[in-house]
Design a protein around this motif. Sequence first.
Motif, mmCIF file in Angstrom:
data_model
loop_
_atom_site.group_PDB
_atom_site.id
_atom_site.type_symbol
_atom_site.label_atom_id
_atom_site.label_comp_id
_atom_site.label_asym_id
_atom_site.label_seq_id
_atom_site.Cartn_x
_atom_site.Cartn_y
_atom_site.Cartn_z
ATOM 1 N N SER A 1 46.490 42.185 23.922
ATOM 2 C CA SER A 1 47.929 42.166 23.614
ATOM 3 C C SER A 1 48.343 41.049 22.667
ATOM 4 O O SER A 1 49.503 40.993 22.258
ATOM 5 C CB SER A 1 48.790 42.066 24.889
ATOM 6 O OG SER A 1 48.878 40.728 25.358
ATOM 7 N N ILE A 2 47.424 40.159 22.268
ATOM 8 C CA ILE A 2 47.833 39.098 21.348
ATOM 9 C C ILE A 2 47.634 39.534 19.899
ATOM 10 O O ILE A 2 48.564 39.548 19.108
ATOM 11 C CB ILE A 2 47.073 37.787 21.644
ATOM 12 C CG1 ILE A 2 47.680 37.105 22.868
ATOM 13 C CG2 ILE A 2 47.128 36.846 20.457
ATOM 14 C CD1 ILE A 2 47.213 35.704 23.099
ATOM 15 N N GLY A 3 46.451 39.882 19.499
ATOM 16 C CA GLY A 3 46.224 40.355 18.146
ATOM 17 C C GLY A 3 46.240 39.243 17.110
ATOM 18 O O GLY A 3 46.328 38.051 17.419
ATOM 19 N N LEU B 1 54.645 38.596 21.686
ATOM 20 C CA LEU B 1 53.976 38.764 22.978
ATOM 21 C C LEU B 1 54.481 39.994 23.714
ATOM 22 O O LEU B 1 53.694 40.731 24.333
ATOM 23 C CB LEU B 1 54.166 37.514 23.828
ATOM 24 C CG LEU B 1 53.445 36.251 23.347
ATOM 25 C CD1 LEU B 1 53.773 35.067 24.241
ATOM 26 C CD2 LEU B 1 51.938 36.472 23.299
ATOM 27 N N VAL B 2 55.786 40.244 23.659
ATOM 28 C CA VAL B 2 56.330 41.411 24.360
ATOM 29 C C VAL B 2 55.889 42.700 23.680
ATOM 30 O O VAL B 2 55.563 43.688 24.349
ATOM 31 C CB VAL B 2 57.867 41.312 24.430
ATOM 32 C CG1 VAL B 2 58.459 42.603 24.988
ATOM 33 C CG2 VAL B 2 58.286 40.139 25.307
ATOM 34 N N ALA B 3 55.846 42.710 22.344
ATOM 35 C CA ALA B 3 55.387 43.909 21.639
ATOM 36 C C ALA B 3 53.928 44.203 21.974
ATOM 37 O O ALA B 3 53.549 45.361 22.208
ATOM 38 C CB ALA B 3 55.569 43.731 20.131
ATOM 39 N N GLY B 4 53.104 43.160 21.998
ATOM 40 C CA GLY B 4 51.708 43.373 22.384
ATOM 41 C C GLY B 4 51.573 43.809 23.825
ATOM 42 O O GLY B 4 50.717 44.646 24.166
ATOM 43 N N ALA B 5 52.424 43.264 24.703
ATOM 44 C CA ALA B 5 52.376 43.654 26.111
ATOM 45 C C ALA B 5 52.765 45.121 26.298
ATOM 46 O O ALA B 5 52.195 45.817 27.146
ATOM 47 C CB ALA B 5 53.298 42.753 26.932
ATOM 48 N N VAL C 1 57.669 45.432 33.350
ATOM 49 C CA VAL C 1 56.233 45.185 33.474
ATOM 50 C C VAL C 1 55.699 44.514 32.208
ATOM 51 O O VAL C 1 54.835 43.632 32.267
ATOM 52 C CB VAL C 1 55.486 46.501 33.759
ATOM 53 C CG1 VAL C 1 53.973 46.270 33.781
ATOM 54 C CG2 VAL C 1 55.941 47.092 35.088
ATOM 55 N N ALA C 2 56.230 44.906 31.045
ATOM 56 C CA ALA C 2 55.789 44.294 29.787
ATOM 57 C C ALA C 2 56.121 42.803 29.761
ATOM 58 O O ALA C 2 55.337 41.999 29.251
ATOM 59 C CB ALA C 2 56.438 45.009 28.605
ATOM 60 N N ASN D 1 54.151 37.290 30.081
ATOM 61 C CA ASN D 1 54.119 36.008 30.795
ATOM 62 C C ASN D 1 52.684 35.620 31.146
ATOM 63 O O ASN D 1 52.264 34.472 30.924
ATOM 64 C CB ASN D 1 54.981 36.104 32.057
ATOM 65 C CG ASN D 1 55.083 34.794 32.810
ATOM 66 O OD1 ASN D 1 54.096 34.277 33.328
ATOM 67 N ND2 ASN D 1 56.285 34.252 32.886
ATOM 68 N N LYS D 2 51.936 36.573 31.661
ATOM 69 C CA LYS D 2 50.546 36.302 32.012
ATOM 70 C C LYS D 2 49.711 36.012 30.771
ATOM 71 O O LYS D 2 48.825 35.142 30.790
ATOM 72 C CB LYS D 2 49.955 37.491 32.768
ATOM 73 C CG LYS D 2 48.534 37.255 33.276
ATOM 74 C CD LYS D 2 48.048 38.396 34.146
ATOM 75 C CE LYS D 2 46.643 38.104 34.680
ATOM 76 N NZ LYS D 2 46.148 39.196 35.557
ATOM 77 N N THR D 3 49.993 36.707 29.687
ATOM 78 C CA THR D 3 49.269 36.458 28.430
ATOM 79 C C THR D 3 49.499 35.031 27.952
ATOM 80 O O THR D 3 48.570 34.364 27.479
ATOM 81 C CB THR D 3 49.715 37.456 27.362
ATOM 82 O OG1 THR D 3 49.446 38.793 27.819
ATOM 83 C CG2 THR D 3 48.981 37.220 26.059
ATOM 84 N N ALA D 4 50.728 34.554 28.042
ATOM 85 C CA ALA D 4 51.031 33.181 27.630
ATOM 86 C C ALA D 4 50.275 32.171 28.482
ATOM 87 O O ALA D 4 49.773 31.159 27.981
ATOM 88 C CB ALA D 4 52.535 32.934 27.717
ATOM 89 N N ARG D 5 50.159 32.442 29.771
ATOM 90 C CA ARG D 5 49.427 31.518 30.654
ATOM 91 C C ARG D 5 47.927 31.526 30.336
ATOM 92 O O ARG D 5 47.272 30.481 30.366
ATOM 93 C CB ARG D 5 49.673 31.889 32.114
ATOM 94 C CG ARG D 5 51.091 31.526 32.589
ATOM 95 C CD ARG D 5 51.287 31.826 34.057
ATOM 96 N NE ARG D 5 51.654 33.221 34.263
ATOM 97 C CZ ARG D 5 51.162 33.981 35.223
ATOM 98 N NH1 ARG D 5 50.251 33.523 36.054
ATOM 99 N NH2 ARG D 5 51.563 35.222 35.358
ATOM 100 N N ILE D 6 47.392 32.701 30.021
ATOM 101 C CA ILE D 6 45.980 32.778 29.635
ATOM 102 C C ILE D 6 45.749 32.029 28.328
ATOM 103 O O ILE D 6 44.756 31.303 28.168
ATOM 104 C CB ILE D 6 45.545 34.252 29.515
ATOM 105 C CG1 ILE D 6 45.602 34.942 30.883
ATOM 106 C CG2 ILE D 6 44.140 34.351 28.938
ATOM 107 C CD1 ILE D 6 45.332 36.436 30.822
#
Length: 343
Positions: A220-222, A279-283, A312-313, A318-323
């Motif tokens: 989801s980051i790209g 981030l939201v678009a990738g999510a 959910v996105a 949010n989880k992507t940012a933490r990773i």
Amino acid sequence: MQISTIGIDIAKNVFQLHGVDHEGKVVLIRQLRRSQLIAFLSKLPPCLIGMEACATAHHWAREITKLGHEVKLIPPAYVKPYVRRQKNDAADAAAICEAVSRPSMRFVPVKSAEQQSTLAVHRTRALLISQRTQLTNALRAHLAELGLVAEKGRDGLARLVALLQEEATLQSLPAPMLEALRAMIAGLAALQAQIGELDRAIQMQHRASETSRRLKAIPSIGLLGATALTATITDPGAFKSGRDLAAWIGLVPRQNSTGGKERLGGITKQGDRYLRRLLVAGAMAVVQQARRNPERYPWIARLLGRKPAKLVAIAVANKTARIAWAIMTRGETYRAPALAAAA
């Protein structure tokens, strides 16, 4: 003058300075022109200088740091509570001087010229895409008035452009309309070429950054998200945890809690809008994949069974940012959940 702390209210041409000594006594209130600032500060002994993190602040921070001063940038929203009474340049400079000395104050890391250059490419690309969308909508609207309509998306736009090349269409349209449509089509072609050049520049920046290459492996980051995160987050260690980074981007609910009772609303939409949008678009793309292959993303599939897709996105972003924070601070590479469990 034994100046220990200076607050500078920066502007285009006029700069207001407010300085205090070690005891907090005001010893400097002065207004300078843009060309006078560096010469004046070069004559002072090293001290703490605070500025709001607004336009041109990073440039001035880099230049003033070369003089031996310690420069700290403060978010403008954190300075406002220290403004007394009426708002003017002198009051703003005094508020900055007081805010920069607070031990609990949060500061903005100073970006390098290279990081700002990367972000300039991103912002320019986003601007050109917005202009391309405006031209596309205008072209469709004008042709719809003449009965020429096509489906949405790039294929539909290509079909409309092809129709304008046909002899029958050219003969049926008035000459002034043809001139306007040709101007829009030429503008679309020029914008597309410029966007392609910026895409290649972003690709080169991505290849040159080891951190960006590691971030791109996260689902989801790209490419755009990886380079934007690398350029925006100067010091990931400034955040205590990945949750702090997600909150800074603006991926947490707004709170209106009191008396021990929590009231949570929608996301705050504070922080970095560009990063949040990426981030939201990738999510959302990952959420769509989870709908088609629920066994690949079991926790997202479980959330989709209880919550709307857009909510959910936000959770996925949010989880992507933490990773991303964990990867940037620890210097590790992304591991898929199955591989991480096996390890």
